[in-house]
Design a protein around this motif. Structure first.
Motif, short mmCIF file in Angstrom:
data_model
loop_
_atom_site.label_atom_id
_atom_site.label_comp_id
_atom_site.label_asym_id
_atom_site.label_seq_id
_atom_site.Cartn_x
_atom_site.Cartn_y
_atom_site.Cartn_z
N SER A 109 0.83 -1.20 0.00
CA SER A 109 0.00 0.00 0.00
C SER A 109 0.87 1.25 0.00
O SER A 109 2.01 1.25 0.47
CB SER A 109 -0.90 0.00 1.24
OG SER A 109 -1.57 1.24 1.37
N GLU A 110 0.31 2.33 -0.51
CA GLU A 110 1.02 3.61 -0.50
C GLU A 110 1.01 4.23 0.90
O GLU A 110 1.88 5.05 1.22
CB GLU A 110 0.39 4.57 -1.50
CG GLU A 110 0.55 4.13 -2.95
CD GLU A 110 -0.04 5.14 -3.92
OE1 GLU A 110 -0.52 6.19 -3.45
OE2 GLU A 110 -0.01 4.89 -5.14
N THR A 111 0.05 3.85 1.71
CA THR A 111 -0.01 4.38 3.08
C THR A 111 1.05 3.69 3.93
O THR A 111 1.17 2.47 3.94
CB THR A 111 -1.40 4.13 3.70
OG1 THR A 111 -2.40 4.67 2.84
CG2 THR A 111 -1.49 4.77 5.07
N LYS A 112 1.82 4.47 4.65
CA LYS A 112 2.90 3.92 5.46
C LYS A 112 2.37 3.09 6.62
O LYS A 112 1.38 3.45 7.25
CB LYS A 112 3.77 5.06 6.00
CG LYS A 112 4.42 5.91 4.92
CD LYS A 112 5.18 7.08 5.53
CE LYS A 112 5.78 7.97 4.46
NZ LYS A 112 6.49 9.14 5.04
N LEU A 113 3.06 2.00 6.89
CA LEU A 113 2.68 1.17 8.02
C LEU A 113 2.82 1.90 9.34
O LEU A 113 2.03 1.70 10.27
CB LEU A 113 3.55 -0.10 8.06
CG LEU A 113 3.21 -1.23 7.10
CD1 LEU A 113 4.27 -2.32 7.20
CD2 LEU A 113 1.85 -1.82 7.41
N ASN A 114 3.85 2.73 9.45
CA ASN A 114 4.13 3.38 10.72
C ASN A 114 3.47 4.76 10.87
O ASN A 114 3.83 5.53 11.74
CB ASN A 114 5.64 3.50 10.95
CG ASN A 114 6.34 4.20 9.78
OD1 ASN A 114 5.69 4.79 8.92
ND2 ASN A 114 7.66 4.12 9.75
#
Length: 646
Positions: free
Chosen positions: A470-475
């Motif tokens: 995903s483009e959304t960061k995990l952190n």
């Protein structure tokens, strides 16, 4: 008897009403889903499925059923079919009242016969279903008369077939205490709805005798030890049972003294059993919910008592009546009748932080981190949680709703928007008393003891637990919560939930509900499980299986030639030898260390923008795995898991 519930104030939402209607049909047929059994008709012709390869058939059970029907003839409705209070409905083992007629005889079988679980008849005898039937009677006028009659019939069935102290239903004071609460809540509601006076004066006398007898039974068998009354969740259950019974029974010197004794012991046990951070000392997230329910319901009812005609008993009572139990005179009590709060502020703070702890351990799918034992324990069950009629015992939002009914705060409204029944129940019990609690600081930015511990270890393994596309960061948006007394650290973000057990067996008093799970982790990404705790499954029906689910092999910790962290001596006793500590934590990483026997283990969990990585270091050769194939979703129920699935 007194009343504390206003039926018109209970909020029953449409989805709750729909599920209660389905349960109504089951309950009226005496079909119950308890401890993972699936819906089973609790009659004397039960055909059990069996447990762990054991299935018991006792010809005396059907014979006793005919005898029971005879005893209840003309006492209950003509169409009423007696409930089998004496059977382990899974294995089929029948606790024949002729043979198992004392507490000692009933309990002597615990852990001695393969597949037999005494918790099954106990669970039925808690009467959770009567409260749900009563709630449905509020929502559905057309069913009220039938429910009132069913309540009367079941109570009379229980009274006539379960003389006090003489059957398996009287072999556990804890379950007697929980039964008191459920019977009284159901009675309080149905008495108000009983337009046709089915609960007549004769029934009222019998019901009052049952409650009074139950109160005396519990008081004489308090589950605590020593003059200091050291106790755990069992003693808390005794306290809430005493408070409910004495609050509802007609006022007299004895019941007044019992109610004050309950308030006194409640304050003492909340201080002893709950950490300032809100967590319960027994090291189990499920037992935390059970114990917190005991505390919040008892607290709410005591506020209701204060607002009733019994309100003056906390100053004017005869402490000598219960002097042998340690009841103190008014001048030595910790409560203060001069204030609206009544309880000490530290007490209210701990109560409030019980909710804070529950909110922190709830993952994005509204399930808690399952740490330690789980036996589905509850005080009262109102809103059915889960899909269809399958109860999701890991969804603890109902507990947050209960705390929201008592505390003047809006912090959990986003979680409980669809759960208003519990909130309204606590509000009416407490006569709309609202209190405030102060937050115990658990949110941290950094925790650093020593970052280079890992260089001491010879063996190493790195596991990429999750890789995101995903483009959304995990952190993104990760915050860190540390409950040091309980022994858990949590990272919560927009996409992830990561928890690590540090040491839930830190209590010097009791760690029998903890598992060998030090440095184990639960990871969820986008509401999908990546790895999780295996749960508990069962207790005394198979001590061997209970031990397996508590062992290191069941958890995603390192495995070194079968070496256990703490030594599991038997079902409830543990010899502590594991020493663990949190080494480092921030929004990007957790690191912890544990030592036991000849094993030293250091673990890092690292969250980057795209990956979740686990690095394990040890002084011995080890293996490690993160994909459990078998998982106990609740007590007595197993499910198979595949990676990345709920």
């Amino acid at each position: 008897m007194y009343s504390y519930i206003k039926c018109n104030e209970l909020i029953i939402q449409c989805n709750t009403r729909t599920k209660l209607k389905q349960l109504y049909i089951k309950y009226m047929r005496h079909e119950f889903d308890l401890l993972g059994s699936g819906f089973v008709k609790m009659g004397y012709n039960l055909n059990p499925k069996g447990v762990c390869g054991k299935r018991y058939i006792n010809p005396s059970m059907s014979k006793y059923g005919k005898k029971a029907a005879g005893k209840l003839h003309k006492k209950c409705s003509a169409s009423y079919q007696p409930i089998n209070w004496f059977v382990d409905f899974k294995s089929g083992f029948f606790f024949d009242p002729k043979e198992y007629n004392t507490r000692e005889k009933c309990r002597s079988i615990i852990g001695k016969r393969q597949g037999v679980d005494i918790k099954c008849p106990w669970e039925l005898g808690r009467f959770y279903h009567l409260v749900r039937l009563a709630i449905y009677a509020i929502a559905e006028k057309s069913c009220r008369d039938k429910i009132v009659v069913e309540f009367r019939d079941e109570v009379l069935d229980f009274i006539y077939l379960n003389p006090i102290g003489r059957t398996v239903q009287w072999s556990a004071p804890m379950d007697t205490s929980i039964r008191i609460v459920n019977l009284l809540i159901a009675y309080d509601i149905l008495k108000q709805l009983d337009d046709k006076r089915k609960l007549d004066s004769q029934f009222e006398r019998q019901f009052e005798q049952l409650i009074r007898g139950s109160l005396e039974y519990v008081l004489e068998r308090l589950e605590c030890s020593g003059k200091a009354r050291i106790g755990g969740n069992h003693y808390l259950s005794n306290i809430v049972g005493i408070i409910f019974a004495s609050a509802y029974l007609p006022a007299d010197d004895f019941t007044d003294a019992c109610c004050v004794f309950g308030a006194q012991e409640l304050i003492t046990q909340v201080e002893r059993q709950f950490n300032p951070e809100g967590s319960h000392f027994e090291g189990s997230t499920s037992y935390h919910r059970l114990s917190a329910e005991f505390a919040v319901y008892a607290t709410a009812l005591l506020y209701g008592v204060l607002a009733s005609r019994k309100g003056n008993i906390f100053q004017n009572y005869k402490h000598n009546l219960l002097r042998s139990y340690g009841l103190k005179p008014y001048g030595m009590q910790k409560y203060d009748i001069r204030t609206s709060e009544f309880f000490p502020q530290w007490y209210l703070n701990r109560l409030y932080n019980m909710g804070v702890f529950t909110r922190a351990i709830l993952k994005q799918n509204n399930e808690i981190v399952q740490i330690g034992d789980n036996d589905n324990g509850r005080l009262v069950m109102l809103t059915p949680m889960g899909e269809c009629l399958q109860e999701n015992v890991l969804d603890h939002r109902t507990l947050l709703a209960e705390f929201s009914g008592l505390f003047d705060c809006h912090e959990w409204e986003d979680m409980i928007g669809g759960i208003l029944l519990e909130k309204s129940m606590l509000q009416t019990l407490a006569n709309h008393t609202k209190v405030n609690g102060q937050l115990y600081q658990t949110l941290i930015t950094d925790y650093d003891i020593y970052q280079n511990k890992k260089i001491e270890y010879e063996y190493f393994r790195e596991t990429v637990l999750y890789k995101s596309e995903s483009e959304t960061k995990l952190n993104e948006g990760v915050r860190t919560y540390c409950f040091q007394s309980f022994g858990i650290i949590i990272l919560r973000g927009k996409r992830i939930f990561v928890s690590m057990v540090i040491d839930t067996a830190g209590s010097d008093r009791f760690c029998g509900h903890t598992h060998n799970d030090k440095l184990s982790i639960e990871v969820m990404v986008d509401e999908k499980y990546i790895t999780r705790d295996p749960g508990t499954y069962i207790y005394t029906a198979s001590p061997e299986l209970m031990g397996r689910f508590r062992s290191v092999k069941a958890h995603n910790v390192i495995h070194v030639n079968g070496c256990e962290q703490n030594l599991l001596k038997d079902m409830w006793f543990v010899t502590r030898r594991a020493k663990s500590q949190l080494i480092y934590a921030n929004s990007q990483m957790i690191a912890g260390e544990v030592c036991y026997g000849h094993v030293k283990h250091f673990r890092e969990v690292i969250i980057t923008e795209k990956e979740i990585i686990v690095k394990d270091y040890a002084n011995q050769p080890f293996t490690v795995g993160f994909n459990n194939k078998i998982y106990a979703s609740q007590y007595g129920k197993l499910v198979r898991l595949r990676t990345g699935e709920d």
